[in-house]
Design a protein around this motif. Structure first.
Motif, PDB file in Angstrom:
ATOM      1  N   TYR A  60       0.818  -1.226   0.000  1.00  0.00           N
ATOM      2  CA  TYR A  60       0.000   0.000   0.000  1.00  0.00           C
ATOM      3  C   TYR A  60       0.849   1.271   0.000  1.00  0.00           C
ATOM      4  O   TYR A  60       0.437   2.323   0.506  1.00  0.00           O
ATOM      5  N   THR A  62       3.434   2.295   1.574  1.00  0.00           N
ATOM      6  CA  THR A  62       3.992   2.891   2.799  1.00  0.00           C
ATOM      7  C   THR A  62       5.402   2.377   3.079  1.00  0.00           C
ATOM      8  O   THR A  62       5.662   1.180   3.028  1.00  0.00           O
ATOM      9  N   ARG A 143      -5.101   1.635   5.240  1.00  0.00           N
ATOM     10  CA  ARG A 143      -3.960   0.724   5.386  1.00  0.00           C
ATOM     11  C   ARG A 143      -4.296  -0.448   6.318  1.00  0.00           C
ATOM     12  O   ARG A 143      -3.671  -1.503   6.233  1.00  0.00           O
ATOM     13  N   ARG A 373       5.215   7.785   1.725  1.00  0.00           N
ATOM     14  CA  ARG A 373       4.331   6.989   0.855  1.00  0.00           C
ATOM     15  C   ARG A 373       4.787   7.124  -0.600  1.00  0.00           C
ATOM     16  O   ARG A 373       5.341   8.141  -0.990  1.00  0.00           O
TER      17      ARG A 373
END
Lengths: 552, 111
Positions: A60, A62, A143, A373
């Motif tokens: 995702y 991150t 998330r 991110r």
């Protein structure tokens, strides 16, 4: 952010050891290429035009600063000093050697990273909103669900040999920054009338040679049922998805052929069956455990206005322009979301040098709670920066060549690697993006044009998301020569649309002029306050066709 | 695997990627694998091309290269040239990042 538990560590380390043995057996000739290829692909290793390519999963999108520093280190030690952030929020290395690959994966594992689920016919790395946790109108941090799906899907035996690859995206806000409607499954986090959080589910979206917009088949899946519901979708797909034809194997073809209503009926029936036989219930305590990893950072109590920021905006035009385009509103007073453009004028969209990665890691550590991110538009985001720190962040980014002020403007383009690197490509993408970037480099002109997304793909597989660009460019090959087909009116947000083909393809020499003609036509047609996409939706394709082809 | 040579191509060379590092190589007249297209054996006509491919396939079992295939070339005063954009890029590196790698070492190939 999520930290590995003992199971994650063991799983990844065992996979590295296993792949080390497989590479050794391939190099010694014990394994043939036919035997080895599926094994390397399960570890994110592709063979491209010039070299092997390794795709590293960034779940995702991150990353911690420590992880980004490791990516920088790998770029320096095993590659040519840079990496490429992709439209799947991952990172690709263009030049690693096969013999080094086990060491690269070992180094990645030391910072809880790997290349699992970046290739093959499995559920791929889950993608999400780069503003997760910081967006103003967020219903829940996406998330949490993304991490739960990651753990559920990793090496899931039932879903490791699907008819084709399978991509899931999650959005926690009504504004969709994760392009969920062009994924195999799109999950929209919603709140019902009782204030409970659940999930709207879209299936059958996708790009590639047959672009489709996902169809909503569930308005509200309760939290505890999410995995059971996803399992039902996967089972229907696994059962009826076509394995006889690779071009018809994605779930979008199944949904298109049987229709959304029938798909919904089948999934509901399967879901009911799963519930009967002991549903895969998501225990509240497990959700809470994962949720704790994504607890908000220790925000300070600050006034929303920052005098330091206001002063700097007045004093420095470059800074003011950067604030105007690259900063987004944060849900916490006194904080801002910083977008770092990886689209310098004339540069390669998504490329980032190892030195730049180190610089961003330092900035994230100092100013954004040690975390950052990757966006599917091939940029980076610092989600939690104090407004009063923005001048210092800008100065540090500027020193690293990362202060390009163009987020959502015409030079903030998506482009796939194209024929410069990719074995599947028919035409180059990057040089085109570079020429367009140079043509529209003037910042005042960019601001005058306003929000405009140009997406370029070097082949029909559409890694450059050309179908959903406001202006989409698709490279095609005609007898060894590159041509470019243009689509207009695509969008990847909550009003997702597939672009319309404007007419015959352009040559490499014509294409940048054609883009300029489209932009000029829009400027002539637009009404006050209209973005390109608004004007296009109002006028349709005809005036653009006319101006592009009238003189041809 | 995709075909990269035009049917009826007069001149063809044989390329593959080296197993250990993926680097682009060409089969030479004395059955070595060279990184330079200028050292490639060039087949003249269809029968010659098929013989060149057969020689390459025989070496696959030795695990030096993967995915060998024929591609069309032309010959001019500068030497051997790939006919397609794709093979020119494989020969001389990406047309971007001209500061690095083959694209820096072989200026003038990308026209």
């Amino acid at each position: 952010m999520y930290r590995y538990d003992e199971f994650d560590h063991q799983l990844v380390n065992e996979r590295v050891a296993q792949f080390r043995g497989q590479v050794a057996r391939r190099l010694s000739g014990e394994l043939t290429e036919d035997e080895f290829k599926p094994l390397r692909l399960m570890n994110g290793v592709y063979l491209q035009l010039h070299a092997y390519m390794l795709r590293v999963a960034i779940p995702y999108g991150t990353l911690s600063s420590k992880q980004l520093r490791m990516l920088a280190h790998i770029g320096r030690k095993y590659d040519r000093g840079y990496g490429h952030f992709t439209t799947r929020q991952n990172l690709q290395y263009n030049w690693p050697a096969l013999k080094d690959m086990p060491d690269v994966l070992h180094d990645l594992a030391t910072v809880e990273m790997h290349a699992i689920q970046t290739s093959g016919n499995c559920i791929r790395n889950v993608t999400s909103d780069q503003y997760a946790g910081a967006a103003k109108d967020e219903i829940e941090d996406p998330r949490i669900v993304s991490e739960i799906i990651r753990q559920w899907s990793t090496f899931h035996p039932e879903f490791s040999f699907l008819p084709r690859k399978f991509k899931i995206a999650v959005s926690g806000t009504p504004d969709d920054r994760a392009a969920i409607r062009v994924h195999d499954i799109g999950i929209q986090i919603v709140r019902n009338g009782k204030g409970e959080i659940g999930y709207e589910v879209y299936v059958g979206g996708g790009l590639g040679r047959t672009p489709m917009i996902g169809k909503k088949i569930a308005d509200f899946v309760p939290k505890e049922d999410l995995l059971a519901y996803l399992e039902a979708v996967m089972r229907v797909y696994n059962m009826y998805g076509r394995r006889d034809n690779i071009y018809k194997a994605r779930i979008k073809i199944l949904v298109h052929e049987i229709g959304a209503e029938e798909m919904k009926r089948q999934v509901d029936a399967e879901f009911a069956e799963i519930r009967k036989t002991g549903a895969l219930h998501l225990p509240a305590e497990e959700v809470a455990r994962i949720q704790a990893y994504f607890a908000p950072p220790a925000y300070e109590t600050l006034p929303d206005e920052s005098t330091e920021l206001n002063k700097a905006v007045l004093a420095d035009r470059d800074f003011a322009n950067w604030v105007k385009s690259n900063i987004a509103a944060h849900r916490v007073p006194g904080y801002a979301i910083v977008n770092i453009s990886l689209k310098p004028i004339g540069g390669t969209p998504g490329d980032c040098s190892s030195d730049q990665m180190d610089a961003v890691a330092d900035i994230a550590e100092k100013y954004s709670f040690d975390e950052l991110r990757v966006t599917h538009e091939q940029n980076l985001t610092l989600a939690d920066v104090r407004k009063k720190d923005l001048p210092a962040v800008h100065a540090a980014l500027k020193a690293a060549g990362l202060a390009t002020a163009n987020i959502n403007l015409i030079t903030d383009q998506i482009a796939c690697p194209g024929l410069d690197y990719c074995a599947l490509a028919n035409a180059r993408s990057i040089p085109l993006a570079q020429q367009i970037s140079e043509r529209f480099s003037d910042l005042d002109r960019q601001h005058d044009i306003g929000e405009l997304k140009i997406n370029t793909s070097g082949c029909i597989n559409a890694c450059g998301h050309h179908h959903v660009g406001h202006i989409g460019i698709l490279g095609v090959d005609k007898k060894g020569v590159e041509y470019y087909q243009v689509t207009l009116g695509g969008a990847a947000d909550e009003k997702t649309a597939i672009g319309d083909i404007v007419g015959p393809a352009f040559t490499e020499e014509q294409i940048v002029d054609a883009i300029e003609t489209i932009v000029t036509t829009y400027l002539g047609l637009r009404q006050p306050g209209e973005r390109f996409i608004d004007t296009y939706r109002r006028t349709g394709i005809d005036p653009f066709k006319e101006s592009l082809y009238a003189t041809h | 695997m995709a075909q990269h040579s035009r049917k009826g191509a007069q001149f063809q060379a044989l390329t593959a990627n080296r197993l250990a590092d993926g680097i682009v190589v060409y089969l030479t007249a004395d059955d070595r694998w060279s990184e330079s297209l200028q050292e490639a054996d060039v087949a003249d006509g269809k029968a010659d091309g098929e013989a060149l491919l057969a020689r390459a396939q025989a070496t696959v079992a030795t695990n030096i290269v993967v995915e060998p295939y024929l591609f069309e070339v032309t010959r001019d005063e500068d030497g051997i040239r790939a006919a397609s954009v794709r093979e020119t890029i494989r020969q001389a590196g990406p047309t971007v990042r001209l500061d690095l790698g083959k694209q820096a070492e072989l200026p003038g190939v990308h026209r």
